[in-house]
Design an enzyme around this catalytic site. Structure first.
Site, short mmCIF file in Angstrom:
data_model
loop_
_atom_site.label_atom_id
_atom_site.label_comp_id
_atom_site.label_asym_id
_atom_site.label_seq_id
_atom_site.Cartn_x
_atom_site.Cartn_y
_atom_site.Cartn_z
CG HIS A 195 -1.74 0.83 1.35
ND1 HIS A 195 -3.00 1.61 1.02
CD2 HIS A 195 -1.92 3.28 1.86
CE1 HIS A 195 -3.72 2.78 1.88
NE2 HIS A 195 -2.57 2.86 2.06
CD GLU A 196 1.97 3.90 3.86
OE1 GLU A 196 1.56 4.25 2.99
OE2 GLU A 196 0.98 2.95 4.46
CG HIS B 70 -0.23 6.09 -0.50
ND1 HIS B 70 -0.89 6.88 -1.39
CD2 HIS B 70 -0.20 5.48 -0.04
CE1 HIS B 70 -1.91 6.70 -0.44
NE2 HIS B 70 -1.40 5.78 0.10
CD GLU C 40 -5.56 6.28 1.59
OE1 GLU C 40 -4.82 4.89 2.03
OE2 GLU C 40 -4.61 7.40 1.41
#
Ligand code: ZN
Length: 265
Positions: free
Chosen positions: A134-135, A138, A197
């Site tokens: 997820h990170e 980004h 997100e």
């Protein structure tokens, strides 16, 4: 004159348009990626200098291992798919910070921080891979640049923006720091939009799969997060409040797409 201004505005916007890796969404990023990366280096290193790094060997080992695995998979993908220029700007760093906060975040250029508080929620390498995926997403999707572009556009408008970046580096760094809340409360990121997100969730499942982690683990991790939510401060990973149930439903819906990338050995 009007025509020239219109043309300039159009040209600037056109030059800043790109599409997001994996999802193809069109986005506007007007800050040079090299600029974003160098601002991140500065902010991240001062964050690390003023933080207590975790001495928990198990946590450090897990984060380094998963970070290295996803990094390797992503670099291979970028090399094979025409993203060599973006790849050159990545200079990965993974650190575990001593903090009870259930949080993890990433800065442009691949600067990642996990807090010890999120580790029990991750439980094992698979859980770390969900958060790491997820990170890193980004970063790959340039969400920081896109968010900062929106803030700068509101302040300067599109034509003046490129000039402002050149002529007012301190101001640009200030906006970067505000965007990442550096100075006030390290690492407490301003919330990303719900769109960002969801996109990070979707790409995250794909890249964890590319590194050999079954993206099905994202569902269990978010169920554990759900059991924790309501806490304060709101961690980056929970920051936009798409209801956790809709997030989990999205994770299930993404599963088929993500599993196509799963390498089996
Ligand atoms: Zn996020």
């Amino acid at each position: 004159m009007k025509k020239i201004i219109l043309f300039l505005a159009f040209a600037t916007v056109l030059a800043a348009c790109s599409s997001v890796m994996f999802t193809g969404r069109r986005q506007m990023k007007m800050i040079p990626a090299s600029e974003m990366a160098s601002m991140a280096v500065q902010s991240y290193s001062s964050f690390i200098d003023s933080s207590a790094l975790s001495t928990n060997e198990e946590y450090n080992e897990m984060v380094q291992t998963v970070g290295a695995n996803i990094k390797r998979a992503v670099e291979q993908y970028m090399t094979d798919n025409g993203y060599k220029k973006q790849l050159a700007l990545l200079d990965w760093e993974f650190n575990v910070i001593e903090s009870e906060e259930v949080n993890a975040w990433a800065m442009p250029g691949g600067k990642i921080a996990f807090y010890t508080g999120i580790m029990p929620v991750c439980q094992d390498e698979n859980g770390v891979a969900v958060v790491m995926g997820h990170e890193i997403s980004h970063v790959l999707a340039g969400h920081g640049n896109e968010r900062m572009t929106q803030q700068l556009m509101a302040q300067f408008g599109s034509i003046a923006l490129s000039e402002a970046i050149k002529q007012k580096p301190e101001l640009t760094q200030t906006i970067f720091n505000t965007s990442y809340a550096i100075g006030a409360q390290y690492g407490a990121l301003l919330p990303y939009s719900r769109l960002h997100e969801r996109e990070a969730d979707r790409i995250g499942q794909i890249i964890m799969a590319m590194a050999g982690y079954d993206p099905v683990h994202a569902i269990a991790l978010w169920e554990r997060m759900d059991a924790l939510s309501g806490g304060d401060p709101v961690p980056e990973v929970l920051s936009t409040h798409p209801s956790n149930s809709s997030r989990i439903a999205d994770m299930k819906a993404n599963l088929e797409e993500a599993r196509k990338y799963l390498v089996k050995d």
